[in-house]
Design a protein around this motif. Structure first.
Motif, PDB file in Angstrom:
ATOM      1  N   PRO A   1       0.835  -1.206   0.000  1.00 28.66           N
ATOM      2  CA  PRO A   1       0.000   0.000   0.000  1.00 28.66           C
ATOM      3  C   PRO A   1       0.873   1.261   0.000  1.00 28.66           C
ATOM      4  CG  PRO A   1      -0.648  -1.514   1.759  1.00 28.66           C
ATOM      5  CD  PRO A   1       0.648  -2.020   1.211  1.00 28.66           C
ATOM      6  N   GLN A   2       0.382   2.306  -0.667  1.00 28.69           N
ATOM      7  CA  GLN A   2       1.196   3.520  -0.756  1.00 28.69           C
ATOM      8  C   GLN A   2       0.376   4.790  -0.582  1.00 28.69           C
ATOM      9  OE1 GLN A   2       2.862   3.984  -4.830  1.00 28.69           O
ATOM     10  NE2 GLN A   2       1.628   2.211  -5.361  1.00 28.69           N
ATOM     11  N   ALA A   3       1.074   5.847  -0.235  1.00 27.39           N
ATOM     12  CA  ALA A   3       0.469   7.176  -0.157  1.00 27.39           C
ATOM     13  C   ALA A   3       0.746   7.899  -1.468  1.00 27.39           C
ATOM     14  CB  ALA A   3       1.066   7.952   1.011  1.00 27.39           C
ATOM     15  N   ARG A   4       0.023   9.005  -1.691  1.00 28.81           N
ATOM     16  CA  ARG A   4       0.309   9.833  -2.873  1.00 28.81           C
ATOM     17  C   ARG A   4       1.648  10.531  -2.682  1.00 28.81           C
ATOM     18  NH1 ARG A   4      -4.788  13.633  -3.010  1.00 28.81           N
ATOM     19  NH2 ARG A   4      -3.751  14.588  -4.806  1.00 28.81           N
ATOM     20  N   VAL A   5       2.384  10.692  -3.764  1.00 30.13           N
ATOM     21  CA  VAL A   5       3.649  11.421  -3.721  1.00 30.13           C
ATOM     22  C   VAL A   5       3.614  12.509  -4.788  1.00 30.13           C
ATOM     23  CG1 VAL A   5       6.142  11.290  -4.169  1.00 30.13           C
ATOM     24  CG2 VAL A   5       5.013   9.475  -2.870  1.00 30.13           C
ATOM     25  N   GLU A   6       3.927  13.723  -4.405  1.00 30.31           N
ATOM     26  CA  GLU A   6       4.126  14.800  -5.380  1.00 30.31           C
ATOM     27  C   GLU A   6       5.340  15.602  -4.948  1.00 30.31           C
ATOM     28  OE1 GLU A   6       0.561  16.951  -6.514  1.00 30.31           O
ATOM     29  OE2 GLU A   6      -0.635  15.130  -6.327  1.00 30.31           O
ATOM     30  N   ARG A   7       5.924  16.304  -5.902  1.00 29.64           N
ATOM     31  CA  ARG A   7       7.192  16.981  -5.625  1.00 29.64           C
ATOM     32  C   ARG A   7       7.115  18.452  -5.980  1.00 29.64           C
ATOM     33  NH1 ARG A   7      11.169  13.157  -8.965  1.00 29.64           N
ATOM     34  NH2 ARG A   7       9.324  12.097  -9.727  1.00 29.64           N
ATOM     35  N   TRP A   8       7.847  19.236  -5.241  1.00 28.80           N
ATOM     36  CA  TRP A   8       8.031  20.648  -5.606  1.00 28.80           C
ATOM     37  C   TRP A   8       9.458  21.055  -5.248  1.00 28.80           C
ATOM     38  CZ3 TRP A   8       8.920  24.616  -1.925  1.00 28.80           C
ATOM     39  CH2 TRP A   8       9.153  25.874  -2.525  1.00 28.80           C
ATOM     40  N   ASP A   9      10.187  21.539  -6.233  1.00 28.79           N
ATOM     41  CA  ASP A   9      11.482  22.183  -6.023  1.00 28.79           C
ATOM     42  C   ASP A   9      12.469  21.311  -5.233  1.00 28.79           C
ATOM     43  OD1 ASP A   9      12.498  24.475  -7.100  1.00 28.79           O
ATOM     44  OD2 ASP A   9      12.190  25.721  -5.333  1.00 28.79           O
ATOM     45  N   GLY A  10      12.425  20.004  -5.481  1.00 26.97           N
ATOM     46  CA  GLY A  10      13.347  19.099  -4.800  1.00 26.97           C
ATOM     47  C   GLY A  10      12.798  18.531  -3.502  1.00 26.97           C
ATOM     48  N   PHE A  11      11.675  19.049  -3.025  1.00 27.46           N
ATOM     49  CA  PHE A  11      11.035  18.499  -1.824  1.00 27.46           C
ATOM     50  C   PHE A  11      10.064  17.399  -2.245  1.00 27.46           C
ATOM     51  CE2 PHE A  11      12.011  22.884  -0.549  1.00 27.46           C
ATOM     52  CZ  PHE A  11      12.662  22.671   0.659  1.00 27.46           C
ATOM     53  N   VAL A  12      10.095  16.286  -1.529  1.00 19.76           N
ATOM     54  CA  VAL A  12       9.182  15.172  -1.793  1.00 19.76           C
ATOM     55  C   VAL A  12       8.093  15.207  -0.720  1.00 19.76           C
ATOM     56  CG1 VAL A  12       8.946  12.677  -2.005  1.00 19.76           C
ATOM     57  CG2 VAL A  12      11.075  13.808  -2.745  1.00 19.76           C
ATOM     58  N   PHE A  13       6.855  15.334  -1.165  1.00 19.62           N
ATOM     59  CA  PHE A  13       5.722  15.395  -0.247  1.00 19.62           C
ATOM     60  C   PHE A  13       4.882  14.132  -0.380  1.00 19.62           C
ATOM     61  CE2 PHE A  13       6.805  19.806  -0.753  1.00 19.62           C
ATOM     62  CZ  PHE A  13       6.431  20.435   0.419  1.00 19.62           C
ATOM     63  N   LEU A  14       4.232  13.737   0.709  1.00 22.38           N
ATOM     64  CA  LEU A  14       3.265  12.640   0.625  1.00 22.38           C
ATOM     65  C   LEU A  14       1.958  13.061   1.260  1.00 22.38           C
ATOM     66  CD1 LEU A  14       2.793  11.116   3.572  1.00 22.38           C
ATOM     67  CD2 LEU A  14       5.010  10.133   3.054  1.00 22.38           C
ATOM     68  N   ASN A  15       0.903  12.379   0.829  1.00 22.18           N
ATOM     69  CA  ASN A  15      -0.423  12.604   1.393  1.00 22.18           C
ATOM     70  C   ASN A  15      -1.161  11.282   1.397  1.00 22.18           C
ATOM     71  OD1 ASN A  15      -3.126  13.489   1.950  1.00 22.18           O
ATOM     72  ND2 ASN A  15      -2.567  15.521   1.211  1.00 22.18           N
ATOM     73  N   ARG A  16      -1.789  10.955   2.520  1.00 20.17           N
ATOM     74  CA  ARG A  16      -2.501   9.673   2.634  1.00 20.17           C
ATOM     75  C   ARG A  16      -3.936   9.771   2.140  1.00 20.17           C
ATOM     76  NH1 ARG A  16      -1.054   9.268   8.860  1.00 20.17           N
ATOM     77  NH2 ARG A  16      -2.455   7.488   8.939  1.00 20.17           N
ATOM     78  N   ASP A  17      -4.375  10.974   1.804  1.00 19.02           N
ATOM     79  CA  ASP A  17      -5.792  11.196   1.520  1.00 19.02           C
ATOM     80  C   ASP A  17      -6.043  11.309   0.013  1.00 19.02           C
ATOM     81  OD1 ASP A  17      -8.417  11.931   1.441  1.00 19.02           O
ATOM     82  OD2 ASP A  17      -8.170  13.775   2.608  1.00 19.02           O
ATOM     83  N   ALA A  18      -6.831  10.386  -0.515  1.00 18.77           N
ATOM     84  CA  ALA A  18      -7.157  10.408  -1.946  1.00 18.77           C
ATOM     85  C   ALA A  18      -7.958  11.658  -2.317  1.00 18.77           C
ATOM     86  CB  ALA A  18      -7.936   9.149  -2.315  1.00 18.77           C
ATOM     87  N   ASP A  19      -8.664  12.245  -1.345  1.00 19.82           N
ATOM     88  CA  ASP A  19      -9.506  13.418  -1.632  1.00 19.82           C
ATOM     89  C   ASP A  19      -8.774  14.746  -1.452  1.00 19.82           C
ATOM     90  OD1 ASP A  19     -11.691  11.835  -2.177  1.00 19.82           O
ATOM     91  OD2 ASP A  19     -12.309  11.770  -0.065  1.00 19.82           O
ATOM     92  N   ALA A  20      -7.546  14.699  -1.043  1.00 23.36           N
ATOM     93  CA  ALA A  20      -6.824  15.967  -0.831  1.00 23.36           C
ATOM     94  C   ALA A  20      -6.589  16.645  -2.183  1.00 23.36           C
ATOM     95  CB  ALA A  20      -5.498  15.700  -0.143  1.00 23.36           C
ATOM     96  N   PRO A  21      -6.551  17.982  -2.184  1.00 22.67           N
ATOM     97  CA  PRO A  21      -6.234  18.678  -3.441  1.00 22.67           C
ATOM     98  C   PRO A  21      -4.799  18.371  -3.855  1.00 22.67           C
ATOM     99  CG  PRO A  21      -6.247  20.220  -1.599  1.00 22.67           C
ATOM    100  CD  PRO A  21      -6.732  18.910  -1.060  1.00 22.67           C
ATOM    101  N   PRO A  22      -4.464  18.581  -5.144  1.00 20.14           N
ATOM    102  CA  PRO A  22      -3.079  18.352  -5.558  1.00 20.14           C
ATOM    103  C   PRO A  22      -2.111  19.272  -4.814  1.00 20.14           C
ATOM    104  CG  PRO A  22      -4.442  19.109  -7.412  1.00 20.14           C
ATOM    105  CD  PRO A  22      -5.326  19.066  -6.207  1.00 20.14           C
ATOM    106  N   LEU A  23      -0.873  18.834  -4.723  1.00 16.12           N
ATOM    107  CA  LEU A  23       0.143  19.618  -4.001  1.00 16.12           C
ATOM    108  C   LEU A  23       0.225  21.043  -4.536  1.00 16.12           C
ATOM    109  CD1 LEU A  23       2.482  19.721  -1.920  1.00 16.12           C
ATOM    110  CD2 LEU A  23       3.992  18.986  -3.783  1.00 16.12           C
TER     111      LEU A  23
END
Ligand code: FES
Ligand SMILES: [Fe+2]
Length: 468
Positions: free
Chosen positions: A164-186
């Motif tokens: 199982p995995q969380a969502r991963v999105e990146r900005w400017d070299g920072f790696v972010f995660l979010n466990r919520d499928a309903d969260a807005p995009p990074l």
């Protein structure tokens, strides 16, 4: 972004010059994003102390806040090669952040699908993710690779055994995660930050050092002490002659629930001093704190202390980094410009403060938090590889000054903050039940944090920002 109809003076009686007035005089002008100011429109609310000290509220945050926000998990340069892993222990869930392909990063729950063992105890580099207990093994793309004595799991289907995995999105070299499928995009969550960092990229920098210290204070108590300059007189009195507390500009934007900012000018005296200081006196005080023992030069006619200090910072950092900063604005070179990203990240946009802070609650103890103090350096233009991040663990009695990785006077400042936080939390914890109150202007970022927090912990999940 956003209209700016009200100016900060509407909220303040202080005779100190405003940040915007200060920078209007600078020989090298500040960029447009530093010449903006926001409309301050956050109600002055009270907050019950239990939000800072009760296990019940910490549990509510673990249930409703942390699983739904974008959390900065690591930097891309910490996992340069395929198979490199960073363990990120977020509140209520541990993750393995793994580079699963040259340009693919995943965040797997750090738990075996057999009997739950943590797959990785620490940062590592692997070809496959193999559980240390009985050897269940996964490919880097999360598909099941191997089960020892497979005959003993007759009903097991590979397709049900994806990690199982969380969502991963990146900005400017920072790696972010979010466990919520309903969260807005990074990109939405980051609000003003990408535009305000367009000319101040962290993609050009690398994480050189992380100082970790457990602080005897709730994670919110901690972050709140770093988003206002109001405590300068109480905690860092040595900086009153040049710290610009009363001239600091605070910004929150009506359409931006996750971001706030302050800009604290350097070389401007506090309005809490009993008499006006000359520019020479300001410079002398500043140099005696910043470079103890230095003989201050005599300021030429018309030269202001802040301009002298900004030039000094351009030269010193230019030499340290091997970069020519001579065209950088005085505000960017000398002042403390700092953004917070809800809930727990602070990112500086300042030459003299190449810092990012992350605060995380200590599990099971609302009166403690982990402070990760990250120091960045510019990436060398032709770098084939970057040095591994230097990790400095500070024990209970270890100090920032003693760690020897910060300029000495910065070390002293953070030690003063840590001591102040311990005392603040002790009083918060043991001092009865009066609500906590905040000022109208200088503590607006704290009120903004609580306004957003309330939306996440609300009984109605649709109150969280970006949800319908
Ligand atoms: S718990 Fe992981 S293989 Fe058994
Ligand atoms: Fe402080």
């Amino acid at each position: 972004m956003g209209s700016q109809t009200k100016f900060a003076p509407d909220y303040r009686e202080s005779p100190a010059p405003l940040f915007q007035q200060v920078i209007a005089d600078d020989p090298i002008p500040a960029p447009a994003v530093l010449r903006e100011y926001s409309e301050i429109d956050v109600p002055v609310a009270r907050v019950p102390r239990d939000q800072y000290r009760s296990p019940a509220f910490a549990a509510l945050e673990e249930e409703r806040l942390w699983p739904r926000v974008w959390q900065m998990a690591c930097r891309e340069e910490q996992i340069p090669e395929v198979g490199d892993c960073v363990v990120y222990d977020s509140p209520g869930a541990s993750f393995i952040i793994v580079r699963s392909g040259p340009d693919d990063i995943r965040a797997y729950y750090n738990s075996c699908l057999h009997r739950g063992m943590k797959l990785c105890a620490q940062d590592t580099s692997v070809a496959k993710l193999s559980c240390p207990f009985h050897g269940f093994t996964w490919n880097l793309d999360g598909t099941l690779a191997h089960v020892p004595s497979r005959w003993d799991f007759p009903g097991l289907k590979d397709e049900n055994m994806h990690l199982p995995q969380a969502r991963v999105e990146r900005w400017d070299g920072f790696v972010f995660l979010n466990r919520d499928a309903d969260a807005p995009p990074l990109a939405d969550y980051l609000g003003h930050i990408p535009a305000h960092f367009a000319d101040w990229s962290y993609g050009d920098k690398y994480l050189a050092t992380v100082i970790r210290k457990t602080i005897d204070a709730n994670w919110k108590t901690c972050i709140e002490a770093f988003v206002e300059s109001y405590h300068l007189a109480g905690i860092h009195a040595q900086a009153l002659p040049f710290g610009g507390d009363a001239s600091t500009q605070y910004d929150v934007w009506a359409d931006d629930p996750h971001v706030s900012r302050f800009m604290e000018p350097t070389g401007i005296m506090s309005d809490q001093l009993p008499r006006a200081l000359s520019e020479q006196e300001i410079l002398n005080s500043a140099l005696s704190v910043v470079f103890a023992g230095a003989v201050p030069p005599t300021l030429e006619d018309g030269m202001k202390a802040r301009h002298f200090m900004a030039a000094g910072m351009r030269a010193a950092m230019g030499e340290a980094h091997g970069v020519d900063y001579s065209a950088m604005s005085d505000a960017e070179a000398g002042d403390a410009v700092q953004y917070s990203l809800f809930p727990n990240l602070i990112i500086f946009r300042s030459l003299g403060y190449p810092y990012v802070y992350r605060f995380l609650p200590v599990r099971g103890d609302p009166n403690r938090a982990t402070f990760e103090f990250m120091i960045f350096k510019p990436k060398p233009a032709d770098a084939q590889w970057l040095p591994e991040v230097e990790k400095v663990e500070l024990g209970e009695t270890d100090t920032f000054a003693g760690a020897g990785v910060l300029p000495p006077w910065h070390g002293e400042i953070y030690d003063q903050d840590v001591n102040g936080l311990r005392q603040c939390q002790a009083g918060m914890r043991d001092g009865g039940d009066a609500d906590i109150i905040y000022s109208a202007y200088q503590e607006v970022r704290i009120r903004h944090l609580h306004q957003t927090l309330a939306r996440y912990v609300s009984d109605d999940p649709r109150d969280a920002p970006g949800r319908r």
